[in-house]
Design a protein around this motif. Sequence first.
Motif, PDB file in Angstrom:
ATOM      1  N   HIS A  52       0.785  -1.231   0.000  1.00  0.00           N
ATOM      2  CA  HIS A  52       0.000   0.000   0.000  1.00  0.00           C
ATOM      3  C   HIS A  52       0.822   1.287   0.000  1.00  0.00           C
ATOM      4  O   HIS A  52       0.261   2.371  -0.069  1.00  0.00           O
ATOM      5  N   GLY A  53       2.138   1.177   0.092  1.00  0.00           N
ATOM      6  CA  GLY A  53       2.972   2.370   0.063  1.00  0.00           C
ATOM      7  C   GLY A  53       3.343   2.908   1.423  1.00  0.00           C
ATOM      8  O   GLY A  53       4.325   3.638   1.566  1.00  0.00           O
ATOM      9  N   LYS A  54       2.566   2.552   2.465  1.00  0.00           N
ATOM     10  CA  LYS A  54       2.855   2.982   3.837  1.00  0.00           C
ATOM     11  C   LYS A  54       2.364   1.911   4.797  1.00  0.00           C
ATOM     12  O   LYS A  54       1.424   1.176   4.497  1.00  0.00           O
ATOM     13  N   SER A  55       3.018   1.825   5.957  1.00  0.00           N
ATOM     14  CA  SER A  55       2.524   0.953   7.023  1.00  0.00           C
ATOM     15  C   SER A  55       2.495   1.748   8.321  1.00  0.00           C
ATOM     16  O   SER A  55       3.288   2.684   8.505  1.00  0.00           O
ATOM     17  N   TYR A  56       1.577   1.371   9.202  1.00  0.00           N
ATOM     18  CA  TYR A  56       1.352   2.157  10.410  1.00  0.00           C
ATOM     19  C   TYR A  56       1.319   1.271  11.656  1.00  0.00           C
ATOM     20  O   TYR A  56       0.897   0.106  11.603  1.00  0.00           O
ATOM     21  N   ALA A  57       1.754   1.865  12.766  1.00  0.00           N
ATOM     22  CA  ALA A  57       1.617   1.234  14.080  1.00  0.00           C
ATOM     23  C   ALA A  57       1.348   2.329  15.101  1.00  0.00           C
ATOM     24  O   ALA A  57       2.067   3.342  15.145  1.00  0.00           O
ATOM     25  N   LEU A  58       0.318   2.142  15.896  1.00  0.00           N
ATOM     26  CA  LEU A  58      -0.028   3.111  16.939  1.00  0.00           C
ATOM     27  C   LEU A  58       0.903   2.924  18.132  1.00  0.00           C
ATOM     28  O   LEU A  58       1.138   1.801  18.579  1.00  0.00           O
ATOM     29  N   ILE A  59       1.448   4.021  18.638  1.00  0.00           N
ATOM     30  CA  ILE A  59       2.348   3.979  19.797  1.00  0.00           C
ATOM     31  C   ILE A  59       1.511   4.206  21.054  1.00  0.00           C
ATOM     32  O   ILE A  59       0.927   5.281  21.231  1.00  0.00           O
ATOM     33  N   VAL A  60       1.445   3.195  21.903  1.00  0.00           N
ATOM     34  CA  VAL A  60       0.710   3.307  23.169  1.00  0.00           C
ATOM     35  C   VAL A  60       1.715   3.675  24.255  1.00  0.00           C
ATOM     36  O   VAL A  60       2.688   2.947  24.480  1.00  0.00           O
ATOM     37  N   ARG A  61       1.488   4.817  24.908  1.00  0.00           N
ATOM     38  CA  ARG A  61       2.456   5.336  25.879  1.00  0.00           C
ATOM     39  C   ARG A  61       1.917   5.248  27.308  1.00  0.00           C
ATOM     40  O   ARG A  61       0.698   5.220  27.537  1.00  0.00           O
ATOM     41  N   ASN A  62       2.854   5.232  28.248  1.00  0.00           N
ATOM     42  CA  ASN A  62       2.500   5.335  29.663  1.00  0.00           C
ATOM     43  C   ASN A  62       2.005   6.759  29.923  1.00  0.00           C
ATOM     44  O   ASN A  62       2.728   7.722  29.658  1.00  0.00           O
ATOM     45  N   HIS A  70       3.819  -0.230  24.339  1.00  0.00           N
ATOM     46  CA  HIS A  70       3.794  -1.214  23.258  1.00  0.00           C
ATOM     47  C   HIS A  70       3.307  -0.547  21.983  1.00  0.00           C
ATOM     48  O   HIS A  70       2.894   0.620  21.984  1.00  0.00           O
ATOM     49  N   LEU A  71       3.361  -1.289  20.902  1.00  0.00           N
ATOM     50  CA  LEU A  71       2.912  -0.811  19.598  1.00  0.00           C
ATOM     51  C   LEU A  71       1.689  -1.610  19.171  1.00  0.00           C
ATOM     52  O   LEU A  71       1.530  -2.769  19.568  1.00  0.00           O
ATOM     53  N   ALA A 101       1.068  12.795  14.895  1.00  0.00           N
ATOM     54  CA  ALA A 101       2.164  12.099  14.203  1.00  0.00           C
ATOM     55  C   ALA A 101       3.159  11.492  15.174  1.00  0.00           C
ATOM     56  O   ALA A 101       3.720  10.415  14.906  1.00  0.00           O
ATOM     57  N   GLU A 102       3.413  12.148  16.316  1.00  0.00           N
ATOM     58  CA  GLU A 102       4.411  11.625  17.253  1.00  0.00           C
ATOM     59  C   GLU A 102       3.955  10.334  17.934  1.00  0.00           C
ATOM     60  O   GLU A 102       4.760   9.648  18.578  1.00  0.00           O
ATOM     61  N   ASP A 103       2.671  10.012  17.810  1.00  0.00           N
ATOM     62  CA  ASP A 103       2.150   8.780  18.410  1.00  0.00           C
ATOM     63  C   ASP A 103       1.821   7.718  17.362  1.00  0.00           C
ATOM     64  O   ASP A 103       1.061   6.789  17.629  1.00  0.00           O
ATOM     65  N   MET A 104       2.395   7.866  16.188  1.00  0.00           N
ATOM     66  CA  MET A 104       2.126   6.901  15.122  1.00  0.00           C
ATOM     67  C   MET A 104       3.412   6.602  14.360  1.00  0.00           C
ATOM     68  O   MET A 104       4.050   7.506  13.816  1.00  0.00           O
ATOM     69  N   LEU A 105       3.811   5.327  14.334  1.00  0.00           N
ATOM     70  CA  LEU A 105       4.907   4.919  13.460  1.00  0.00           C
ATOM     71  C   LEU A 105       4.382   4.866  12.032  1.00  0.00           C
ATOM     72  O   LEU A 105       3.358   4.233  11.767  1.00  0.00           O
ATOM     73  N   CYS A 106       5.057   5.529  11.127  1.00  0.00           N
ATOM     74  CA  CYS A 106       4.656   5.532   9.719  1.00  0.00           C
ATOM     75  C   CYS A 106       5.887   5.185   8.883  1.00  0.00           C
ATOM     76  O   CYS A 106       6.837   5.976   8.816  1.00  0.00           O
TER      77      CYS A 106
END
Length: 316
Positions: A52-62, A70-71, A101-106
């Motif tokens: 798809h041209g991009k992949s994403y992972a949500l960053i779960v923070r304390n 975790h991601l 954006a700072e909470d999403m790996l792209c």
Amino acid sequence: IATMQLSVKRKSGTGSVDAVDLPLYDLLAREPEPGTTASFFWEQMVCNMLMHGKSYALIVRNPDTGQPVHLEFVPTKYVKPLRVDDYSVFKIQGIDEVVFAEDMLCIPYMLGASPIELHRDAIALAKSAEHYANEYFDNGSIMTGVLSSDQPLKKEQMEIVRNSWNASSAGNLTRVLPAGFKYERIALSPDEAQNIQSRIQSNKDIARIFNVPPALVGLEANLTYNNTEQAGIFFAKHTILPIAKRIEQEVECKLLTPQQRSNTFVRFNIDDLMRGDLKTRSEYYNTLIQAGCMTPNEVRAQESMPTIDGGDYLRV
């Protein structure tokens, strides 16, 4: 990429050591997402990026410390990038609030574009060649043609002959022409259409789209150990390494604090993919040891062997 460990490193002198004391080390190397191994997680990320041209992972923070806990892998089709007041945000299906954006790996592919979309014509050509071959064999290896007769036929007679001819094509190896008829082929055979060569070339074109040497996917006729090894090294340097760099830099930017980035970084261990055969490696190590560039224990560490007493001295 899923076979390589993503490690957190801390600078030490001119080299580095594994920062195993940081919680991020286990998160990246063993279980980025609860119940998901690192191998499977990065495999999903890379597959979505290439499809798809991009992949994403949500960053779960304390919530108290802001440190990543975790991601969460998010399929690309569920993510919509947006621009709000000059900020990059993401709308995720099933989540009411936007994600900054700072909470999403792209992890983007080239320009964030899907290779499949960019090369749809080449892939369509491969599908057409495959469809052509399927039709040829579905029709009992008989290509499209016409039945002609010396005598004039009524419409009902033409229907009877056509239906009889078509019915005889279903799995029959031998056909019988009605009296007074002759068959003329009007379509090219696979050989005449160069269908086999076209399909081989299409496979090579698709491998080229993803920058994969044809030898690695069985498209080279004259394979030897040497050219396969060289193809593997080329693949590691020019295909895997650029993708690994994108992941490393995105992880450093989003999961390390500015203070940590001054002496901490993350790296995939790509050395294993670029290692030569045993003979080449032994000559390489022997030269470095005798030139006083590496100690025996450093060589043993490269080969995942335990250290030995007296192996930490440089020799000439």
